[in-house]
Write an enzyme that holds these catalytic residues in place. Structure first.
Site, PDB file in Angstrom:
ATOM      1  N   ASP A   1       3.630  24.536 -51.179  1.00  0.00           N
ATOM      2  CA  ASP A   1       3.040  23.586 -52.127  1.00  0.00           C
ATOM      3  C   ASP A   1       4.035  22.543 -52.625  1.00  0.00           C
ATOM      4  O   ASP A   1       3.646  21.438 -53.027  1.00  0.00           O
ATOM      5  CB  ASP A   1       2.428  24.343 -53.316  1.00  0.00           C
TER       6      ASP A   1
ATOM      7  N   TRP B   1      -1.120  -4.269 -13.208  1.00  0.00           N
ATOM      8  CA  TRP B   1      -1.211  -3.812 -11.823  1.00  0.00           C
ATOM      9  C   TRP B   1       0.156  -4.028 -11.146  1.00  0.00           C
ATOM     10  O   TRP B   1       0.744  -5.101 -11.284  1.00  0.00           O
ATOM     11  CB  TRP B   1      -2.294  -4.608 -11.083  1.00  0.00           C
TER      12      TRP B   1
ATOM     13  N   ARG C   1     -13.330  -8.390  -6.993  1.00  0.00           N
ATOM     14  CA  ARG C   1     -13.266  -8.022  -5.576  1.00  0.00           C
ATOM     15  C   ARG C   1     -14.683  -7.861  -5.000  1.00  0.00           C
ATOM     16  O   ARG C   1     -14.941  -6.942  -4.252  1.00  0.00           O
ATOM     17  CB  ARG C   1     -12.493  -6.722  -5.449  1.00  0.00           C
TER      18      ARG C   1
ATOM     19  N   ASP D   1      -0.032   0.618  -6.766  1.00  0.00           N
ATOM     20  CA  ASP D   1      -0.163  -0.052  -5.469  1.00  0.00           C
ATOM     21  C   ASP D   1       1.161  -0.675  -5.052  1.00  0.00           C
ATOM     22  O   ASP D   1       1.304  -1.110  -3.910  1.00  0.00           O
ATOM     23  CB  ASP D   1      -1.227  -1.155  -5.548  1.00  0.00           C
TER      24      ASP D   1
ATOM     25  N   CYS E   1      -7.075   7.469  -8.031  1.00  0.00           N
ATOM     26  CA  CYS E   1      -6.472   6.161  -7.783  1.00  0.00           C
ATOM     27  C   CYS E   1      -7.345   5.147  -8.487  1.00  0.00           C
ATOM     28  O   CYS E   1      -8.563   5.308  -8.566  1.00  0.00           O
ATOM     29  CB  CYS E   1      -6.467   5.893  -6.277  1.00  0.00           C
TER      30      CYS E   1
ATOM     31  N   TRP F   1      -9.814   9.104  -4.423  1.00  0.00           N
ATOM     32  CA  TRP F   1     -10.921   8.599  -5.234  1.00  0.00           C
ATOM     33  C   TRP F   1     -10.439   7.342  -5.952  1.00  0.00           C
ATOM     34  O   TRP F   1      -9.715   7.426  -6.926  1.00  0.00           O
ATOM     35  CB  TRP F   1     -11.330   9.677  -6.238  1.00  0.00           C
ATOM     36  N   ASP F   2     -10.876   6.201  -5.440  1.00  0.00           N
ATOM     37  CA  ASP F   2     -10.387   4.922  -5.950  1.00  0.00           C
ATOM     38  C   ASP F   2     -11.341   4.363  -7.012  1.00  0.00           C
ATOM     39  O   ASP F   2     -12.491   4.816  -7.145  1.00  0.00           O
ATOM     40  CB  ASP F   2     -10.279   3.951  -4.771  1.00  0.00           C
TER      41      ASP F   2
ATOM     42  N   ASP G   1      -9.788   2.744   2.936  1.00  0.00           N
ATOM     43  CA  ASP G   1     -10.956   1.863   2.835  1.00  0.00           C
ATOM     44  C   ASP G   1     -11.386   1.292   4.204  1.00  0.00           C
ATOM     45  O   ASP G   1     -10.554   1.031   5.054  1.00  0.00           O
ATOM     46  CB  ASP G   1     -10.556   0.704   1.903  1.00  0.00           C
TER      47      ASP G   1
HETATM   48  C1  DGJ Z   1      -6.699   0.087  -4.008  1.00  0.00           C
HETATM   49  C2  DGJ Z   1      -5.815   1.265  -3.748  1.00  0.00           C
HETATM   50  O1  DGJ Z   1      -4.889   1.424  -4.768  1.00  0.00           O
HETATM   51  C3  DGJ Z   1      -5.153   1.094  -2.391  1.00  0.00           C
HETATM   52  O2  DGJ Z   1      -4.236   2.123  -2.163  1.00  0.00           O
HETATM   53  C4  DGJ Z   1      -6.228   1.055  -1.344  1.00  0.00           C
HETATM   54  O3  DGJ Z   1      -6.883   2.296  -1.307  1.00  0.00           O
HETATM   55  C5  DGJ Z   1      -7.202  -0.052  -1.645  1.00  0.00           C
HETATM   56  N1  DGJ Z   1      -7.708   0.001  -2.980  1.00  0.00           N
HETATM   57  C6  DGJ Z   1      -8.343  -0.028  -0.681  1.00  0.00           C
HETATM   58  O4  DGJ Z   1      -9.311  -0.949  -0.996  1.00  0.00           O
END
Ligand code: DGJ
Length: 740
Positions: free
Chosen positions: A51, A204, A448, A553, A531, A482-483, A372
């Site tokens: 306290d 990025w 994109r 990236d 990703c 998995w982006d 991709d």
């Molecule tokens: C963004 C990712 O970070 C890359 O490594 C690659 O997979 C591209 N997309 C593909 O479109």
């Protein structure tokens, strides 16, 4: 027998003490029922009351809540769950809009429970225990009598880490529909502001750079309103005492187990009390809480160490690696992969892929990943997202055929998805144009050429689940990347009524977690790598499902020094995806030695991102050596204890090391940016060794104490490729230390 962790409650003083061997967390309930913060940090001995730590000092202009007592203002009191709209004008932890328009609350202590172990959070990722003895949990119910709402604050203390997991749940037992405008998962008032705030920010390709400033009166914050945790600010903050460095000093850290919009804020008040908060960003958030409903806020983790930044990272790495990440791959050495993205981009045929895979097998790669461009009408980034079936013009026997051919070469096969996105030029969009996130009568932005699928709608999650699960069932898939390549804008769901549009961002991320949960449960042996254009969703929430993430990236080795150093503050090496790529580097055009690219990448989940068939015979031999080195040392590198030694943010040289879990060996990486004429002789002081043990390094014996206190000369030749020149730009060295 070790009695810790322990949570003690002293009924007379209404004090809670959470403690393990490293830390204490102290709170009390004051006279009027508010929950008061007393201490979080180094462990202190227990006593019946603390306290004397609860002093309310009168201040001019502070509104008192007790009649005839001018001093008793909540603005002068350190709290755990500050209300909105009362005498405390600092930032609130909760805001509930009511039918009469007020958002004021008044939460007071009602009850508590202490139990062994830890509960799961419905629909959300969280830390967990494997047996109840690993943790104790305290749940405190605070009740707003007027509204009939209970806020349950949950605190878990772990046995093995200097860590506390916190979250909050609201339950509306009242009669009116409320709107949650804000709910911080963690709010805590620190006694002073004598801290340096470290954040991990950038963009990025420049993710998680360490930015530092001293706390000042007023608010400092990091946040994301992008729908993902973002490249711009990682949802983690470190507060360190002035003078603290990697080796010594007090450090407090927090990271959010959440992948969506967030706000982390430190508000320093007029008298230097620091209110630290972590939660879903209140902007773009408003959750309808009907009578009988509840709302669960995500988990925030708190760490403390008195052993400097490396000490704090040890606590974080240990918890994130072993009790946040989960599943088959959690403790397993990760396969060495080759990803075709930088090798081919969209320009590939099955023949070309198999030629790369063949050479990859020859040099020792274990997993071939097709990135991709394999599905729908996708031959560039304008079409195909949403149609997760192979483009038979490019891959005549589909993914099933290709994956079998890759397996026949002796490699595992991995596949890229971007499950949350759609191109307008796709079957999925043509069929379901209302499945994208878009605000009616407003322009919808793209990035994109892609649009965000509305994961707040269960039928959308279900449709993507069906497509992905079909491929997993019919092909030989060992790994999934998995982006997620854009942020969310114009947030609005055609599937929700007007009063629930403030739920879109959070429901979206709940949908993402639901898809991750289903797929990881149905296909437990697939290794998921998250990703988001590199490191746009690198957080403890996604780590729960995907034990590794593509860090950035930017694959340039020199850029990666800062990115991986900053990332390692919170995240373990086993989570940090790192690949060797071609030179000139595709992101920054830099030409670095092959050895340096590998020496940087091996302090991560290691792989290659280039066309091996473009390398010379000599380079291929070097790649073979790199791979056999990583295979021999990956347990030490990925599952060991990681220590940062020299910071790329401070000078021309970077160094770090991983010590094997059993302490028998260590791998040290030392990197130079630019060569200097007539450079000084420098010594590298190591960490994490046993002072009284002896170690062999470059043919010489040293005690642990000597290596840590005096250090080794950086002129020692590298252990791996002794013929590599170290007197040039971008040179690096690797040393292996063995206990003798
Ligand atoms: C963004 C990712 O970070 C890359 O490594 C690659 O997979 C591209 N997309 C593909 O479109």
């Amino acid at each position: 027998m070790n009695q810790l962790p322990q949570i003690r409650y002293e009924a007379t003083s209404r004090t809670f003490h959470l403690m393990n061997e490293k830390i204490s967390y102290l709170m009390k309930v004051e006279e009027l029922g508010k929950l008061i913060h007393l201490h979080f940090g180094q462990r202190v001995p227990h006593r019946e009351d603390f306290d004397h730590l609860f002093i309310v000092k009168p201040h001019a202009m502070y509104s008192s809540v007790v009649e005839w007592n001018n001093a008793y203002s909540y603005e002068a009191i350190r709290q755990e769950f500050p209300d909105f709209g009362g005498s405390d004008t600092r930032v609130a932890a909760v805001k509930l809009r009511q039918e009469n328009g007020s958002s004021m609350t008044d939460f007071r202590y009602q009850d508590h429970r202490i139990f062994a172990g830890k509960k799961t959070l419905p629909g959300l990722p969280a830390s967990y225990v494997e047996e109840d003895a690993e943790a104790q949990t305290l749940e405190i119910d605070l009740f707003d009598e007027l509204l009939g709402v209970t806020a349950t604050l949950s605190y878990t203390i772990f046995r093995d880490q200097g860590a506390i997991a916190r979250h909050v749940r609201l339950k509306n037992d009242g009669s009116q529909t409320l709107f949650v405008e804000k709910l911080a998962s963690l709010s805590m008032d620190l006694a002073d502001a004598d801290y340096e705030w470290l954040q991990f920010s950038g963009s990025w390709g420049r993710e998680r750079h360490i930015k530092e400033r001293h706390l000042q009166q007023g608010s400092q914050s990091i946040s994301s309103r992008r729908g993902n945790s973002s490249h711009n600010h990682n949802p983690s903050v470190v507060l360190k005492r002035v003078g603290t460095d990697e080796r010594q000093g007090e450090v407090l850290a927090t990271t959010f187990v959440y992948s969506g919009n967030f706000l982390m804020e430190a508000e320093v008040d007029t008298f230097d009390v620091t209110r630290l908060q972590v939660g879903i960003h209140p902007d773009g958030f408003c959750w309808q809480l009907a009578p009988g409903a509840d709302f669960q806020a995500p988990e925030a983790l708190l760490f403390f160490s008195a052993d400097g930044l490396n000490g704090m990272s040890r606590e974080c790495h240990s918890l994130l690696q072993t009790r946040v990440a989960k599943g088959y791959w959690r403790d397993r050495p990760r396969p060495i992969l080759l990803n075709n993205w930088e090798a081919t981009y969209f320009d590939f045929t099955e023949e070309k892929l198999l030629a790369i895979a063949k050479t990859a097998k020859d040099v020792g790669v274990e997993l071939f990943v097709l990135d991709d461009g394999w599905f729908g009408e996708r031959t560039n980034d304008r079409a195909g997202l949403g149609d997760w079936a192979a483009n038979l013009a490019r891959l005549p026997e589909g993914i099933a055929g290709l994956s079998e051919k890759v397996e026949a070469l002796g490699l595992k096969f991995g596949l890229w998805f971007e499950p949350e996105m759609v191109n307008k030029d796709s079957e999925l969009f043509r069929k379901h144009p209302d499945w994208i996130i878009a605000t009616p009568q407003r322009p919808t932005s793209h990035y994109r050429h892609q649009y965000v699928l509305d994961y707040s709608r269960p039928e959308v999650v279900e449709a993507i689940h069906q497509q992905m699960a079909e491929i997993f069932r019919t092909s030989k898939i060992a790994y999934v990347k998995w982006d997620m390549n854009r942020s969310i804008s114009e947030a609005f769901s055609a599937g929700l009524p007007s009063q629930q549009q403030g739920e879109v961002y959070h429901r979206y991320i709940l949908g993402v977690y639901e898809l991750y949960r289903r797929l990881t449960e149905e296909f437990p042996e697939i290794l998921f790598e998250s990703c988001s254009s590199g490191g746009g969703r690198f957080d403890a929430g996604i780590l729960h499902y995907a034990p590794q993430g593509w860090t950035s990236d930017n694959s340039d080795a020199i850029s990666r020094l800062k990115i991986q150093y900053g990332t390692s503050m919170i995240y373990p090496v086993s989570a940090i995806g790192a690949h060797v790529s071609i030179v000139p580097n595709h992101q920054v055009q830099r030409v670095t030695p092959l050895s340096t690219r590998s020496n940087v990448a091996m302090f991560g989940t290691f792989g290659y991102e280039l066309d091996l068939n473009e390398l010379t015979a000599e380079e291929l031999t070097e790649v073979k050596q790199q791979i056999s080195f990583v295979k021999a040392k990956r347990e030490t590198l990925q599952q060991g204890r990681f220590y940062r030694l020299l910071s790329p943010f401070a000078g021309n040289h970077t160094a770090w090391m991983s010590v094997a879990a059993d302490g028998n060996e260590a791998v040290i990486g030392y990197y130079q940016v630019l060569q200097e004429a007539d450079a000084p002789l420098t010594w590298l002081r190591l960490q994490g060794l046993e002072p009284d043990s002896w170690y062999q390094l470059a043919g010489e014996r040293y005690s642990g104490a000597e290596l840590m206190q005096i250090g080794v000369s950086t002129t020692l030749p590298s252990d791996i490729l002794p013929e590599e020149r170290s007197d040039r730009d971008f040179a690096s060295k690797l040393w292996v230390l063995k206990k003798v």
